[in-house]
Design an enzyme around this catalytic site. Structure first.
Site, PDB file in Angstrom:
ATOM      1  N   ASP A 215       0.813  -1.215   0.000  1.00 25.89           N
ATOM      2  CA  ASP A 215       0.000   0.000   0.000  1.00 25.89           C
ATOM      3  C   ASP A 215       0.850   1.270   0.000  1.00 25.89           C
ATOM      4  O   ASP A 215       0.322   2.371   0.046  1.00 25.89           O
ATOM      5  CB  ASP A 215      -0.928   0.001   1.229  1.00 25.89           C
ATOM      6  CG  ASP A 215      -1.989   1.091   1.179  1.00 25.89           C
ATOM      7  OD1 ASP A 215      -2.559   1.326   0.092  1.00 25.89           O
ATOM      8  OD2 ASP A 215      -2.244   1.725   2.223  1.00 25.89           O
TER       9      ASP A 215
ATOM     10  N   SER B 148      -6.846   5.468  -0.048  1.00 23.67           N
ATOM     11  CA  SER B 148      -7.165   4.128  -0.526  1.00 23.67           C
ATOM     12  C   SER B 148      -8.609   3.787  -0.160  1.00 23.67           C
ATOM     13  O   SER B 148      -9.051   4.061   0.960  1.00 23.67           O
ATOM     14  CB  SER B 148      -6.226   3.098   0.103  1.00 23.67           C
ATOM     15  OG  SER B 148      -4.879   3.396  -0.190  1.00 23.67           O
TER      16      SER B 148
ATOM     17  N   GLN C  85      -5.969  -2.116  -6.551  1.00 23.53           N
ATOM     18  CA  GLN C  85      -6.504  -1.139  -5.598  1.00 23.53           C
ATOM     19  C   GLN C  85      -7.242  -0.030  -6.335  1.00 23.53           C
ATOM     20  O   GLN C  85      -6.826   0.378  -7.425  1.00 23.53           O
ATOM     21  CB  GLN C  85      -5.369  -0.523  -4.772  1.00 23.53           C
ATOM     22  CG  GLN C  85      -5.840   0.458  -3.700  1.00 23.53           C
ATOM     23  CD  GLN C  85      -4.673   1.088  -2.956  1.00 23.53           C
ATOM     24  OE1 GLN C  85      -4.171   2.129  -3.355  1.00 23.53           O
ATOM     25  NE2 GLN C  85      -4.223   0.449  -1.890  1.00 23.53           N
TER      26      GLN C  85
END
Length: 288
Positions: free
Chosen positions: A203, A227, A277
């Protein structure tokens, strides 16, 4: 509640509270919210602690609320299914009585099968790229302060970007970004630990790849970036304390959301994991 150090063993040192309940803490940081990769890693490791004979092969997660780094996070694991080949777990990360993150993870017994993979991109090896000290001497003084701060920050993951020039030249470019990553310290031999560490690292920069095509970055104060969801698949064994190439791209951005993908290879060129993502990338006219 005191915060912990930024070492990976400390971040993944979850405290058992009850059966299926664990407590995690955040490292010392000036960030106003918990790093998303930390919550992914702690959630996955909590799920792994409830499974004995198999490893995770996939996870699918949603970020619901910003986490407070000053408050411990409680991880509640729901044992959805224990099958002969597959095991399924659901994890809720909770602060102040509210879920801040939700994840489902699937585990699979090891078994033989068909084998193929995409080839690793041809990029310089990590030893050919500047480390953090060399970047500070030769490159970071020529980029905006927010980018300097990010790459000079001490963290448990070492990052060596391949396409560093994107930060200096600016302008719209092909939305691809290759980064070598590895843990800063030697890690235990437990496979679940390495998978959780890679989930943490996955991430770090993925959302930023969705802004390359627009000539900007998540470090731009005129962009609100966060995110929204995160998915990850583990394909082959690896060590997160050895160099891994995180090859990222962004097929689409629309509706204030950027979609990014990542393929993660070991230095021998084996594809060890894949990531996808979607994140919020909303322009902020009030800061123009």
């Amino acid at each position: 509640m005191s915060q912990i150090s930024a070492s990976l063993p400390a971040i993944l040192d979850l405290e058992p509270l009850e059966r299926n309940l664990f407590r995690g803490r955040s490292p010392k940081s000036t960030w106003p919210r918990v790093f998303g990769g930390q919550v992914i890693a702690q959630s996955l490791y909590a799920a792994c602690k409830t499974v004995e004979d198999r490893q995770p092969h996939s996870l699918h997660a949603y970020f619901l609320l910003a986490g407070d780094p000053e408050i411990p996070i409680v991880y509640e694991v729901d044992r959805l299914r224990d099958g002969r080949s597959f095991t399924t777990r659901r994890v809720l990360a909770i602060q102040k009585g509210e879920a801040i993150f939700a994840m489902s993870a699937s585990f699979h017994v090891e078994e033989p099968g068909y084998e193929h993979q995409m080839p690793m991109p041809k990029v310089p090896m990590p030893e050919e790229l500047p480390d953090r000290e060399e970047m500070a001497r030769t490159f970071l003084s020529h980029v905006p302060d927010a980018i300097q701060t990010y790459y000079q920050r001490k963290r448990p993951i070492e990052i060596r970007p391949v396409e560093l020039e994107r930060y200096r030249t600016g302008g719209k470019m092909e939305p691809k970004f290759n980064v070598w990553i590895k843990a800063m310290e030697s890690l235990p031999d437990e496979p679940a630990f390495h998978q959780s560490v890679l989930a943490y690292a996955s991430d770090l920069l993925l959302l930023d790849s969705s802004l390359i095509a627009h000539g900007t970055t998540v470090f731009n104060q005129q962009i609100q970036a966060a995110s929204l969801d995160h998915a990850m698949w583990f394909h082959r064994p690896f060590r997160a304390d050895e160099w891994l190439l995180y090859s990222q791209d962004s097929p689409s951005s629309t509706g204030a959301r950027g979609f990014s993908r990542g393929l993660i290879f070991d230095r021998q060129g084996r594809l060890v994991a894949s990531v996808a993502q979607e994140g919020l990338i909303r322009p902020r006219p009030d800061r123009a």
